[in-house]
Design an enzyme around this catalytic site. Structure first.
Site, PDB file in Angstrom:
ATOM      1  N   ASP A   1       0.862  -1.145   0.185  1.00 59.82           N
ATOM      2  CA  ASP A   1       0.116  -0.046   0.239  1.00 59.82           C
ATOM      3  C   ASP A   1       0.792   1.285  -0.025  1.00 59.82           C
ATOM      4  O   ASP A   1       1.715   1.500   0.892  1.00 59.82           O
ATOM      5  CB  ASP A   1      -0.852  -0.056   1.190  1.00 59.82           C
ATOM      6  CG  ASP A   1      -2.136   0.984   1.126  1.00 59.82           C
ATOM      7  OD1 ASP A   1      -2.302   1.701   0.198  1.00 59.82           O
ATOM      8  OD2 ASP A   1      -2.759   1.185   2.012  1.00 59.82           O
TER       9      ASP A   1
ATOM     10  N   ASP B   1      -2.733   2.392  -6.283  1.00 59.87           N
ATOM     11  CA  ASP B   1      -1.793   2.601  -4.988  1.00 59.87           C
ATOM     12  C   ASP B   1      -1.702   1.503  -4.373  1.00 59.87           C
ATOM     13  O   ASP B   1      -1.065   1.363  -3.152  1.00 59.87           O
ATOM     14  CB  ASP B   1      -2.039   3.877  -4.434  1.00 59.87           C
ATOM     15  CG  ASP B   1      -3.435   3.970  -3.516  1.00 59.87           C
ATOM     16  OD1 ASP B   1      -4.326   3.070  -3.873  1.00 59.87           O
ATOM     17  OD2 ASP B   1      -3.558   4.701  -2.459  1.00 59.87           O
ATOM     18  N   GLU B   2      -2.395   0.185  -4.615  1.00 57.78           N
ATOM     19  CA  GLU B   2      -2.314  -0.831  -3.606  1.00 57.78           C
ATOM     20  C   GLU B   2      -2.512  -2.389  -4.419  1.00 57.78           C
ATOM     21  O   GLU B   2      -3.473  -2.143  -5.259  1.00 57.78           O
ATOM     22  CB  GLU B   2      -3.207  -0.845  -2.431  1.00 57.78           C
ATOM     23  CG  GLU B   2      -4.581  -0.715  -2.595  1.00 57.78           C
ATOM     24  CD  GLU B   2      -5.504  -0.712  -1.720  1.00 57.78           C
ATOM     25  OE1 GLU B   2      -5.255  -1.646  -0.486  1.00 57.78           O
ATOM     26  OE2 GLU B   2      -6.478  -0.139  -1.235  1.00 57.78           O
TER      27      GLU B   2
END
Length: 377
Positions: A27, A121-122
């Protein structure tokens, strides 16, 4: 419970012959805001919010300097500015975020083909059998974080465990720029000490309901049988029963397709007046369109969801024959859905929007599960 230190090979998360997987959840730390601070030295070390600063603006992302003041994503900009008078607002630059995300995903692919992105983003990675033959999920996570920092000048946090639920919780444990390992046999104990708000899918209202029922921690949840959980939490009861015991059998799906993108908001006070409903809709449009761009989603159906003060729900949907690719069209369809049902027969306590029938997804009913929709609660 892990203290976030690097595990030795003897302590490593088990996999392979034992039947347990080696899962990493990566993350990025305050991703949008961090990209802005990276690209503009004047913003470094200062409280930054990505989003609109106008009266109807909403915070899409906040730097860690801003979070110290209580600024959070999905917060109205006026509230954020009141909490942090020195807050600096910047407009989003999704091209820059997507470019960084592409670099990060190439790093993932260097270690395993089993990558399940959740957003820009993860992502989950299954490294039970990693491509470089490293064998240690913890070591792989450390190498990935080092490479991300070297190639993007951004930091990432990672959670390492034997299932997705635990890995995701672990990635948040030592943020920012940290790691946490939950090893076989530690899952139930780790979860027992967590507040229920840390469970993915449990928002403030859900946590408030649980508190009234005497459930505040994972241990409190684990003390309840599945019938009690289903009685009080419906279809989410089974998930809560398993999660409280550190159980999650879902595999990492590299071909996972998101079937809808949306969000909803529960109000502190019921609302019914037309102007207040329209202003609320504008805020939700702002938030949900941010999620849509973050997920790079394009769909054909917009659905408006309302929950009345008596908890009865109502939905209205509009479909178009082409993909909705612009915010303007999403806004127009959303507003039309609300205008068609005004005035409302009674006040509402919740409003939500969803984009579905996404590009490349078969037309079928979405499966209800904790990560099927982004919650704003």
């Amino acid at each position: 419970m892990s203290d976030g230190s690097i595990a030795t090979e003897d302590d490593e998360v088990a996999g392979g012959p034992s039947g347990l997987r080696k899962i990493i959840h990566v993350d990025m730390d305050a991703f949008f805001a961090s990209v802005e601070q990276r690209d503009n030295p004047d913003l470094r070390g200062k409280p930054v919010a990505v989003g609109g600063s106008s009266g109807r603006g909403v915070v899409a992302a906040a730097s860690y300097e801003a979070r110290k003041f209580g600024v959070r994503s999905a917060m109205p900009s006026v509230t954020a500015k009141r909490l942090c008078p020195d807050l600096i607002f910047v407009r989003h630059r999704f091209d820059a975020y997507k470019e960084a995300s592409r670099t990060i995903r190439k790093i993932f692919a260097h270690h395993t083909p089993l990558v399940e992105p959740l957003s820009l983003d993860e992502a989950y990675l299954d490294v039970t059998e990693d491509l470089l033959g490293i064998g240690s999920a913890t070591r792989i996570a450390e190498l990935i974080r080092q490479e991300i920092k070297a190639k993007t000048k951004l930091t990432a946090s990672a959670g390492i465990s034997y299932n997705k639920f635990l890995a995701k919780i672990a990635s948040d444990q030592n943020k920012p720029d940290g790691m946490c390992v939950i090893r076989p046999g530690q899952g139930a104990d780790f979860v027992a000490g967590l507040p229920v708000r840390r469970f993915h899918g449990v928002g403030p209202k859900g946590a408030e309901k649980m508190a009234k029922l005497g459930v505040q921690t994972g241990a409190d949840l684990a003390a309840k049988d599945i019938e009690w959980l289903r009685e009080h939490f419906g279809s989410m009861g089974g998930y809560l029963f398993r999660a409280a015991r550190g159980i999650d059998l879902r595999p990492v799906r590299s071909s996972r397709v998101r079937k809808s993108v949306g969000g909803e908001r529960t109000f502190s006070e019921d609302i019914s007046a037309g102007p207040a409903l329209r202003e609320t809709l504008e805020n939700i449009i702002d938030i949900v369109w941010g999620h849509i761009e973050k997920a790079e989603a394009k769909g054909r159906t917009v659905t408006l969801k309302l929950k009345y003060s008596d908890f009865q729900s109502m939905t209205r949907a509009k479909s178009v024959p082409h993909l909705i690719e612009t915010r303007g069209e999403f806004e127009s369809l959303s507003r039309a859905l609300l205008e068609e049902i005004l005035p409302l027969p009674k006040p509402i306590r919740l409003m939500g929007l969803t984009l579905s029938k996404l590009d490349g997804v078969e037309d079928e009913k979405d499966t209800k599960r904790p990560d099927a929709q982004l919650s704003l609660l």
